[in-house]
Design a protein around this motif. Structure first.
Motif, PDB file in Angstrom:
ATOM      1  N   ASP A 102     -28.032 -11.153  33.067  1.00 16.81           N
ATOM      2  CA  ASP A 102     -29.165 -12.109  33.359  1.00 16.81           C
ATOM      3  C   ASP A 102     -30.452 -11.713  33.162  1.00 16.81           C
ATOM      4  OD1 ASP A 102     -29.408 -10.511  35.672  1.00 16.81           O
ATOM      5  OD2 ASP A 102     -28.282 -11.754  37.098  1.00 16.81           O
ATOM      6  N   THR A 103     -30.805 -10.567  32.858  1.00 15.10           N
ATOM      7  CA  THR A 103     -31.866  -9.981  32.715  1.00 15.10           C
ATOM      8  C   THR A 103     -32.371  -9.178  31.416  1.00 15.10           C
ATOM      9  OG1 THR A 103     -33.824  -8.810  33.722  1.00 15.10           O
ATOM     10  CG2 THR A 103     -31.627  -7.883  33.909  1.00 15.10           C
ATOM     11  N   THR A 104     -33.450  -8.708  30.928  1.00 11.94           N
ATOM     12  CA  THR A 104     -33.492  -7.797  29.548  1.00 11.94           C
ATOM     13  C   THR A 104     -34.273  -6.762  29.992  1.00 11.94           C
ATOM     14  OG1 THR A 104     -33.637  -9.797  28.433  1.00 11.94           O
ATOM     15  CG2 THR A 104     -34.519  -7.831  27.376  1.00 11.94           C
ATOM     16  N   HIS A 105     -33.669  -5.763  29.672  1.00 15.03           N
ATOM     17  CA  HIS A 105     -34.343  -4.342  29.891  1.00 15.03           C
ATOM     18  C   HIS A 105     -35.819  -4.079  29.481  1.00 15.03           C
ATOM     19  CE1 HIS A 105     -34.898  -0.089  29.844  1.00 15.03           C
ATOM     20  NE2 HIS A 105     -33.653   0.114  30.455  1.00 15.03           N
ATOM     21  N   PRO A 106     -36.594  -3.588  30.202  1.00 15.66           N
ATOM     22  CA  PRO A 106     -37.854  -3.392  29.892  1.00 15.66           C
ATOM     23  C   PRO A 106     -38.287  -3.069  28.379  1.00 15.66           C
ATOM     24  CG  PRO A 106     -37.928  -2.606  32.117  1.00 15.66           C
ATOM     25  CD  PRO A 106     -36.416  -2.879  31.372  1.00 15.66           C
ATOM     26  N   VAL A 107     -37.529  -1.773  28.021  1.00 13.79           N
ATOM     27  CA  VAL A 107     -37.712  -1.360  26.552  1.00 13.79           C
ATOM     28  C   VAL A 107     -37.524  -2.292  25.531  1.00 13.79           C
ATOM     29  CG1 VAL A 107     -36.607   0.274  25.022  1.00 13.79           C
ATOM     30  CG2 VAL A 107     -37.302   1.034  27.162  1.00 13.79           C
ATOM     31  N   VAL A 108     -36.126  -3.370  25.800  1.00 14.36           N
ATOM     32  CA  VAL A 108     -36.029  -4.315  24.762  1.00 14.36           C
ATOM     33  C   VAL A 108     -37.120  -5.082  24.895  1.00 14.36           C
ATOM     34  CG1 VAL A 108     -34.319  -6.040  24.077  1.00 14.36           C
ATOM     35  CG2 VAL A 108     -33.417  -3.712  25.169  1.00 14.36           C
ATOM     36  N   GLU A 109     -37.293  -5.755  25.864  1.00 15.29           N
ATOM     37  CA  GLU A 109     -38.764  -6.665  26.043  1.00 15.29           C
ATOM     38  C   GLU A 109     -39.891  -6.339  25.118  1.00 15.29           C
ATOM     39  OE1 GLU A 109     -39.894  -6.828  30.148  1.00 15.29           O
ATOM     40  OE2 GLU A 109     -38.290  -8.347  30.706  1.00 15.29           O
ATOM     41  N   ARG A 110     -40.158  -4.932  25.318  1.00  9.84           N
ATOM     42  CA  ARG A 110     -41.386  -4.595  24.537  1.00  9.84           C
ATOM     43  C   ARG A 110     -40.900  -4.416  23.199  1.00  9.84           C
ATOM     44  NH1 ARG A 110     -43.587  -0.269  29.015  1.00  9.84           N
ATOM     45  NH2 ARG A 110     -44.457  -2.047  30.290  1.00  9.84           N
ATOM     46  N   VAL A 111     -39.903  -4.173  22.555  1.00  9.59           N
ATOM     47  CA  VAL A 111     -39.421  -4.099  21.308  1.00  9.59           C
ATOM     48  C   VAL A 111     -39.757  -5.495  20.806  1.00  9.59           C
ATOM     49  CG1 VAL A 111     -37.538  -3.953  19.652  1.00  9.59           C
ATOM     50  CG2 VAL A 111     -37.999  -2.057  21.270  1.00  9.59           C
ATOM     51  N   ILE A 112     -39.223  -6.505  21.471  1.00 12.17           N
ATOM     52  CA  ILE A 112     -39.078  -7.884  20.922  1.00 12.17           C
ATOM     53  C   ILE A 112     -40.677  -8.294  20.956  1.00 12.17           C
ATOM     54  CG2 ILE A 112     -38.567 -10.225  21.459  1.00 12.17           C
ATOM     55  CD1 ILE A 112     -35.846  -8.864  22.492  1.00 12.17           C
ATOM     56  N   ALA A 113     -41.336  -7.997  22.067  1.00 11.94           N
ATOM     57  CA  ALA A 113     -42.735  -8.577  22.041  1.00 11.94           C
ATOM     58  C   ALA A 113     -43.602  -7.976  21.062  1.00 11.94           C
ATOM     59  CB  ALA A 113     -43.270  -8.276  23.503  1.00 11.94           C
ATOM     60  N   ALA A 114     -43.517  -6.669  20.667  1.00  9.84           N
ATOM     61  CA  ALA A 114     -44.048  -5.937  19.604  1.00  9.84           C
ATOM     62  C   ALA A 114     -43.651  -6.401  18.207  1.00  9.84           C
ATOM     63  CB  ALA A 114     -43.954  -4.467  19.524  1.00  9.84           C
ATOM     64  N   GLY A 115     -42.649  -7.439  17.883  1.00 14.35           N
ATOM     65  CA  GLY A 115     -42.255  -8.020  16.640  1.00 14.35           C
ATOM     66  C   GLY A 115     -40.973  -7.217  15.963  1.00 14.35           C
ATOM     67  N   GLY A 116     -40.296  -6.230  16.833  1.00 10.65           N
ATOM     68  CA  GLY A 116     -39.141  -5.626  16.347  1.00 10.65           C
ATOM     69  C   GLY A 116     -38.223  -6.671  16.430  1.00 10.65           C
ATOM     70  N   ILE A 117     -36.997  -6.536  15.412  1.00 12.11           N
ATOM     71  CA  ILE A 117     -36.192  -7.644  15.306  1.00 12.11           C
ATOM     72  C   ILE A 117     -34.671  -6.923  15.782  1.00 12.11           C
ATOM     73  CG2 ILE A 117     -34.830  -9.084  13.800  1.00 12.11           C
ATOM     74  CD1 ILE A 117     -37.078  -9.566  12.094  1.00 12.11           C
ATOM     75  N   VAL A 118     -34.005  -7.328  16.939  1.00 10.08           N
ATOM     76  CA  VAL A 118     -32.961  -6.777  17.540  1.00 10.08           C
ATOM     77  C   VAL A 118     -31.910  -7.519  16.573  1.00 10.08           C
ATOM     78  CG1 VAL A 118     -31.637  -6.300  19.390  1.00 10.08           C
ATOM     79  CG2 VAL A 118     -34.025  -6.550  19.546  1.00 10.08           C
ATOM     80  N   HIS A 119     -31.554  -6.572  15.635  1.00  4.73           N
ATOM     81  CA  HIS A 119     -30.305  -6.998  14.873  1.00  4.73           C
ATOM     82  C   HIS A 119     -29.042  -6.741  15.349  1.00  4.73           C
ATOM     83  CE1 HIS A 119     -30.883  -3.194  13.434  1.00  4.73           C
ATOM     84  NE2 HIS A 119     -29.810  -3.479  12.516  1.00  4.73           N
ATOM     85  N   ALA A 120     -28.963  -5.848  15.931  1.00  2.00           N
ATOM     86  CA  ALA A 120     -27.663  -5.189  16.435  1.00  2.00           C
ATOM     87  C   ALA A 120     -27.853  -4.261  17.821  1.00  2.00           C
ATOM     88  CB  ALA A 120     -27.362  -4.290  15.251  1.00  2.00           C
ATOM     89  N   ARG A 121     -26.746  -4.046  18.511  1.00  2.00           N
ATOM     90  CA  ARG A 121     -26.845  -3.257  19.551  1.00  2.00           C
ATOM     91  C   ARG A 121     -25.728  -2.129  19.275  1.00  2.00           C
ATOM     92  NH1 ARG A 121     -25.392  -6.939  24.548  1.00  2.00           N
ATOM     93  NH2 ARG A 121     -26.429  -5.158  25.742  1.00  2.00           N
ATOM     94  N   THR A 122     -25.983  -0.965  19.885  1.00  2.00           N
ATOM     95  CA  THR A 122     -25.151   0.084  19.315  1.00  2.00           C
ATOM     96  C   THR A 122     -24.169   0.578  20.473  1.00  2.00           C
ATOM     97  OG1 THR A 122     -27.091   1.488  20.263  1.00  2.00           O
ATOM     98  CG2 THR A 122     -26.919   1.099  17.985  1.00  2.00           C
ATOM     99  N   THR A 123     -22.965   1.236  20.039  1.00  2.00           N
ATOM    100  CA  THR A 123     -21.751   1.710  20.974  1.00  2.00           C
ATOM    101  C   THR A 123     -22.317   2.983  21.649  1.00  2.00           C
ATOM    102  OG1 THR A 123     -21.169   2.992  19.163  1.00  2.00           O
ATOM    103  CG2 THR A 123     -20.219   1.010  19.142  1.00  2.00           C
ATOM    104  N   THR A 124     -21.564   2.900  22.724  1.00  2.00           N
ATOM    105  CA  THR A 124     -21.804   3.996  23.823  1.00  2.00           C
ATOM    106  C   THR A 124     -20.187   4.471  24.243  1.00  2.00           C
ATOM    107  OG1 THR A 124     -21.742   2.773  25.773  1.00  2.00           O
ATOM    108  CG2 THR A 124     -23.706   3.048  24.426  1.00  2.00           C
ATOM    109  N   PRO A 125     -20.399   5.567  24.850  1.00  2.00           N
ATOM    110  CA  PRO A 125     -18.952   6.000  25.581  1.00  2.00           C
ATOM    111  C   PRO A 125     -19.052   4.913  26.713  1.00  2.00           C
ATOM    112  CG  PRO A 125     -20.422   7.734  25.972  1.00  2.00           C
ATOM    113  CD  PRO A 125     -20.957   6.633  24.739  1.00  2.00           C
ATOM    114  N   GLU A 126     -17.790   4.707  27.464  1.00  2.00           N
ATOM    115  CA  GLU A 126     -17.746   4.013  28.778  1.00  2.00           C
ATOM    116  C   GLU A 126     -18.530   4.476  29.766  1.00  2.00           C
ATOM    117  OE1 GLU A 126     -14.394   1.745  30.949  1.00  2.00           O
ATOM    118  OE2 GLU A 126     -13.757   3.934  30.549  1.00  2.00           O
ATOM    119  N   PHE A 127     -19.707   3.505  30.319  1.00  2.00           N
ATOM    120  CA  PHE A 127     -20.610   3.866  31.255  1.00  2.00           C
ATOM    121  C   PHE A 127     -21.562   5.077  30.969  1.00  2.00           C
ATOM    122  CE2 PHE A 127     -16.834   2.592  33.867  1.00  2.00           C
ATOM    123  CZ  PHE A 127     -17.014   1.323  34.093  1.00  2.00           C
TER     124      PHE A 127
END
Length: 469
Positions: A102-127
């Motif tokens: 229900d919220t967006t991480h500040p880092v992602v907010e800033r990427v989007i505000a700077a014109g970056g295009i979030v075309h994908a999200r990347t995998t992680t291990p559990e937690f």
């Protein structure tokens, strides 16, 4: 198209501005690359390709009409751990597979505000609680340089995406090496900013081990993304004011005093990692720095003890809480992390951990009082086998069996010394074709110097950025 997919972000922006390249062309190349390699690499947990192409068309319009923002039109993959409002927030766990942020991480907010295009999200291990990347939710993420190996963790999907050409820039996070280890294993650049430099989300913004930061294929690209995400945020009480940016012109390293430690004290280091780290030290000396080999009186057992006490107070209880309710859905490594960290805290207590952290930092603080920076390996071995979780198996490095696999990593020292900026840059290739990395450690909050040194390594000891999948 594969050449475009590996184009550095800073070069792409120059081509966008002169209209020699369109954001649509770059995004198309990255998407086509992802469609070709993702079945083997598995670095992307979620894709938004149609939406990304539409945003690329809008970015193209911005360049035509002279309104581009700092990242306008660049494909940026964000770490799945960093939530985006309205999208799944699983933390890589079957237990949270149905959760929506229900919220967006500040880092992602800033990427989007700077014109970056979030075309994908990347995998992680559990937690994000492991130094490799596989989970029951997403399967095994593999290293593009050698598919038999892991790209590291926990930002393993980010490193693998950059190396395989399925992202131009990527975001990561680091609580024990989770930016630097994947960067080292994938031949990319990763930056752990000093604590508070980049805003994070509660409650982990209050954990001085935790750092969100940029990942890229070049030092300049890493600085570009760092300068977008840096600075105070109203939701993060520890985010530092004012924003401090990495200078565009870094200068050379002539006269800088750099300490070189082959092993930080008593970490086991494989011969190819040792040779590649020595090559970086020699390259910096060639570039004009004063490089001196030093003895660092640290013990990896003390660092591991301090780290697991710390994890047992904050990170571990979160995983343990989920485990109490969803044990059958969790991975063996997540369960083991919860149990090991909880046991460490119960055995030693939080105060003992803080006292040990103080003694560990005193060693680093004294060293950095005498030198402008420190270089050392990022890990003692180049990479871990893909799919192995080291719950029932012991890791052997340099012929020595480790008590815990995380002892192969030299990164947690600088989560304890969390105010020190640390940049990983590639140092060479290992005997089995997977890259190795070196950590460049700066004095507290001296971001510019580590980028200055990293840029010098890149000039004098250039590295390949494109694995032959």
């Amino acid at each position: 198209m594969s050449d475009l997919a590996h184009l550095p972000a800073t070069q792409a922006l120059k081509l966008f501005r002169t209209r020699a390249l369109s954001p649509v062309e770059l995004m198309t190349a990255v998407i086509e690359r992802a469609e070709a390699v993702e079945p083997r690499v598995n670095a992307l947990s979620e894709t938004m390709f149609e939406q990304a192409l539409e945003q690329a068309r809008k970015a193209e319009h911005a360049y035509v009409h002279g309104e581009p923002r700092p990242l306008e039109g660049l494909p940026v993959a964000t770490k799945d751990e960093q939530p985006i409002a309205g999208r799944r927030a699983s933390d890589g766990s079957l237990a949270y597979a149905g959760h929506v942020a229900d919220t967006t991480h500040p880092v992602v907010e800033r990427v989007i505000a700077a014109g970056g295009i979030v075309h994908a999200r990347t995998t992680t291990p559990e937690f994000c609680c492991a130094a490799y990347t596989h989970s029951r939710l997403w399967g095994i993420t593999r290293n593009p340089w050698n598919l038999d190996y892991s790209p590291g963790g926990s930002s393993g999907g980010a490193g693998a995406a950059l190396a395989s050409g399925t992202a131009t820039l990527a975001t990561g996070s680091d609580i024990g090496g989770s930016i630097r280890l994947p960067a080292a294993a994938t031949g990319t650049v990763g930056y752990k900013p000093p604590y508070g430099r980049v805003p994070a989300m509660s409650p982990y913004n209050l954990d001085h081990y935790c750092h969100d930061g940029p990942m890229a294929r070049t030092v300049a690209d890493c600085a570009l993304l760092q300068n977008v995400i840096v600075g105070p945020h109203p939701a993060d009480v520890v985010s530092i004011r004012p924003a401090v940016h990495v200078p565009e012109r870094l200068g050379d390293v002539a006269g800088l005093r750099i300490a070189y430690s082959p092993d930080l004290g008593n970490w086991e280091i494989e011969p190819d990692v040792a040779a590649n780290t020595r090559a970086v030290a020699d390259a910096l000396a060639t570039a004009g720095a004063v490089v001196e080999q030093v003895e660092v009186p640290l013990r990896r057992a003390d660092v591991m003890r301090a780290a697991f006490i710390h994890f047992g107070a904050i990170f571990g209880p979160m995983v343990a809480g989920v485990a109490d309710a969803h044990r059958d859905e969790l991975t063996p490594y997540a369960l083991a992390f919860a149990e090991d960290s909880r046991a460490a805290l119960a055995r030693d207590g939080f105060l003992a951990g803080l006292e040990l952290e103080g003694r560990i930092y005193a060693v680093i603080g004294d060293l950095l009082d005498r030198y402008d920076a420190l270089i050392c390996p990022t890990a003692g071995a180049a990479a871990l086998p893909a799919g192995e979780d080291y719950v029932d198996t012991k890791l052997t490095v340099n012929g020595v069996q480790l008590d815990h696999y995380l002892e192969y990593s030299l990164t947690p020292v600088f989560n304890i010394a969390g105010r020190c900026p640390v940049l990983n840059v590639p140092s060479g290739l290992s005997s089995y074709g997977v890259p190795t990395g070196v950590q460049i450690v700066g004095r507290s909050y001296d971001d510019a110097t580590v980028f200055r040194i990293g840029a010098a390594v890149e000039r004098v000891l250039p590295w390949p950025t494109r694995p032959q999948l």
